[in-house]
Design a protein around this motif. Structure first.
Motif, PDB file in Angstrom:
ATOM      1  N   GLU A  31       8.024   8.617 -61.307  1.00 33.19           N
ATOM      2  CA  GLU A  31       7.713   7.292 -61.828  1.00 33.19           C
ATOM      3  C   GLU A  31       8.577   6.914 -63.035  1.00 33.19           C
ATOM      4  O   GLU A  31       8.518   5.769 -63.501  1.00 33.19           O
ATOM      5  N   LEU A  32       9.376   7.838 -63.560  1.00 35.01           N
ATOM      6  CA  LEU A  32      10.222   7.516 -64.703  1.00 35.01           C
ATOM      7  C   LEU A  32      11.295   6.494 -64.292  1.00 35.01           C
ATOM      8  O   LEU A  32      11.748   6.487 -63.147  1.00 35.01           O
ATOM      9  N   PRO A  33      11.717   5.673 -65.227  1.00 34.54           N
ATOM     10  CA  PRO A  33      12.587   4.531 -64.870  1.00 34.54           C
ATOM     11  C   PRO A  33      13.973   4.955 -64.389  1.00 34.54           C
ATOM     12  O   PRO A  33      14.506   6.007 -64.749  1.00 34.54           O
TER      13      PRO A  33
ATOM     14  N   TYR B 281      13.655  13.263 -73.944  1.00 37.85           N
ATOM     15  CA  TYR B 281      13.964  13.044 -72.532  1.00 37.85           C
ATOM     16  C   TYR B 281      15.465  13.256 -72.318  1.00 37.85           C
ATOM     17  O   TYR B 281      16.216  13.458 -73.271  1.00 37.85           O
ATOM     18  N   ARG B 282      15.841  13.155 -71.044  1.00 44.21           N
ATOM     19  CA  ARG B 282      17.258  13.176 -70.698  1.00 44.21           C
ATOM     20  C   ARG B 282      17.629  11.852 -70.033  1.00 44.21           C
ATOM     21  O   ARG B 282      16.882  11.344 -69.203  1.00 44.21           O
ATOM     22  N   VAL B 283      18.825  11.336 -70.399  1.00 45.21           N
ATOM     23  CA  VAL B 283      19.377  10.149 -69.749  1.00 45.21           C
ATOM     24  C   VAL B 283      20.566  10.602 -68.899  1.00 45.21           C
ATOM     25  O   VAL B 283      21.560  11.111 -69.430  1.00 45.21           O
TER      26      VAL B 283
ATOM     27  N   VAL C 206      17.885  12.506 -75.455  1.00 45.03           N
ATOM     28  CA  VAL C 206      17.500  11.388 -76.326  1.00 45.03           C
ATOM     29  C   VAL C 206      16.030  11.509 -76.685  1.00 45.03           C
ATOM     30  O   VAL C 206      15.260  12.172 -75.985  1.00 45.03           O
ATOM     31  N   SER C 207      15.650  10.859 -77.786  1.00 44.49           N
ATOM     32  CA  SER C 207      14.248  10.790 -78.222  1.00 44.49           C
ATOM     33  C   SER C 207      13.744   9.376 -77.976  1.00 44.49           C
ATOM     34  O   SER C 207      14.299   8.416 -78.511  1.00 44.49           O
ATOM     35  N   LEU C 208      12.660   9.264 -77.187  1.00 38.95           N
ATOM     36  CA  LEU C 208      12.100   7.970 -76.827  1.00 38.95           C
ATOM     37  C   LEU C 208      10.684   7.848 -77.379  1.00 38.95           C
ATOM     38  O   LEU C 208       9.975   8.840 -77.543  1.00 38.95           O
ATOM     39  N   THR C 209      10.306   6.614 -77.662  1.00 43.89           N
ATOM     40  CA  THR C 209       8.939   6.334 -78.108  1.00 43.89           C
ATOM     41  C   THR C 209       8.118   5.858 -76.911  1.00 43.89           C
ATOM     42  O   THR C 209       8.656   5.523 -75.839  1.00 43.89           O
TER      43      THR C 209
ATOM     44  N   GLU D 117      12.325  13.969 -67.486  1.00 46.42           N
ATOM     45  CA  GLU D 117      11.749  14.874 -68.471  1.00 46.42           C
ATOM     46  C   GLU D 117      12.821  15.840 -68.962  1.00 46.42           C
ATOM     47  O   GLU D 117      13.708  16.244 -68.209  1.00 46.42           O
ATOM     48  N   ASN D 118      12.706  16.236 -70.224  1.00 49.29           N
ATOM     49  CA  ASN D 118      13.611  17.234 -70.771  1.00 49.29           C
ATOM     50  C   ASN D 118      13.079  18.629 -70.379  1.00 49.29           C
ATOM     51  O   ASN D 118      12.023  19.065 -70.851  1.00 49.29           O
TER      52      ASN D 118
END
Length: 313
Positions: free
Chosen positions: A176-178, A231-233, A279-282, A309-310
């Motif tokens: 479900e992650l974008p 997370y990872r991009v 990266v760090s996401l809120t 997910e990281n």
């Protein structure tokens, strides 16, 4: 009366046994008709075994000549014909063997122990104990020990053949992650869409070109982050020639480490491959920008962006 002859009524003539002597017999003594010459005596002399009570007298067996064995009247172990037990006489009281108190012979109705009943009872008790132990071993104790230890040592079929609930939820969350196509991104600084190079996964096979000049940028607005964290991009790219890199900026804050876009597999020009940056996401909405800044080597074609997910956290 003179002393010579006193007649036939002399005292010796009164001897009841005078007939046994010769002079008595000479004087005319006779055996008594009664019982040995005594008054009111009865002569009851008869052979042994000859009398039977209440029955007619059996004839006396003939006496065998001297030196011969008289004929036996019956076989050994059988009652003699000349003897009858008192209880067989008419009017005699019947006799029976009375059992000893507390003894019943072979498990009868007396007061003694019934060995057959005791044996059946013992077998029933042993069978009940064996059944109880079997039930405890098969069902009761095993489940209690498993509960006490926290888990069974033998995995169940569902544990070995089906994924756990936590694993399924993690996969659903990862799915479900974008993910963003080129058409959903904001392109600036000379970056634009193209579709000449085949293999791009964005809708319509569109990719980003013109990113090889300073100031070019691609901005993606990420929605639906359920919790804050690392997370990872992932960025899908292709290299027309040499290796490339770019600056990553998250929520307006640039990362000190550039996104490395090298030809890791030694692929031919314009072959698609993938790289990633941490990266760090809120929670909620975030902006991720990839730009070509001073010091970057930006000659690359860009395709889809994806957040995952990281795995290192």
């Amino acid at each position: 009366m003179t002393s010579g002859n006193n007649g036939a009524s002399t005292p010796e003539d009164d001897d009841p046994f005078g007939y046994l002597y010769a002079d008595g017999q000479a004087n005319g003594a006779q055996p008594p008709s009664g019982g040995y010459g005594y008054p009111n005596s009865v002569n009851r002399v008869r052979a042994v075994g000859q009398r039977q009570y209440g029955q007619q007298q059996a004839p006396t067996a003939p006496t065998a000549p001297y030196g011969q064995v008289p004929q036996q009247q019956g076989t050994y172990g059988q009652p003699s014909a000349h003897y009858a037990a008192p209880e067989t006489l008419p009017g005699a009281a019947p006799t029976s063997q009375q059992p000893m108190p507390g003894y019943s012979g072979r498990g009868g109705r007396g007061g003694g122990p019934n060995t057959k009943g005791l044996l059946i009872g013992a077998i029933a008790v042993v069978a009940a104990v064996v059944i109880g132990i079997g039930v405890a071993m098969m069902g009761g104790d095993g489940s209690k020990n498993d509960d006490a230890n926290g888990a069974s040592t033998t995995p169940s079929t569902s544990q070995s053949s089906e994924p756990s609930a936590s694993a399924s939820s993690s996969e659903a969350e990862a799915a479900e992650l974008p993910k963003a196509d080129v058409k959903t991104m904001r392109l600036e600084g000379g970056a634009s869409g193209a579709s000449d190079v085949k293999g791009a996964k964005s809708d319509g096979g569109v990719y980003i070109q013109g990113f090889n000049q300073q100031g070019a940028s691609v901005t993606w607005t990420v929605n639906g982050i359920e919790k804050a964290g690392t997370y990872r991009v992932y960025v899908r790219y292709a290299l027309p020639a040499d290796d490339a890199n770019a600056t990553v900026t998250v929520n307006g804050k640039a990362s000190s480490r550039p996104l490395n876009m090298k030809n890791f597999g030694g692929l031919p020009a314009n072959e698609w491959q993938e790289t990633w940056a941490q990266v760090s996401l809120t929670k909620g909405t975030n902006t991720i920008q990839l730009s070509c800044q001073q010091g970057n080597q930006c000659n690359a074609l860009l395709d889809q962006f994806t957040v995952t997910e990281n795995v290192d956290q």
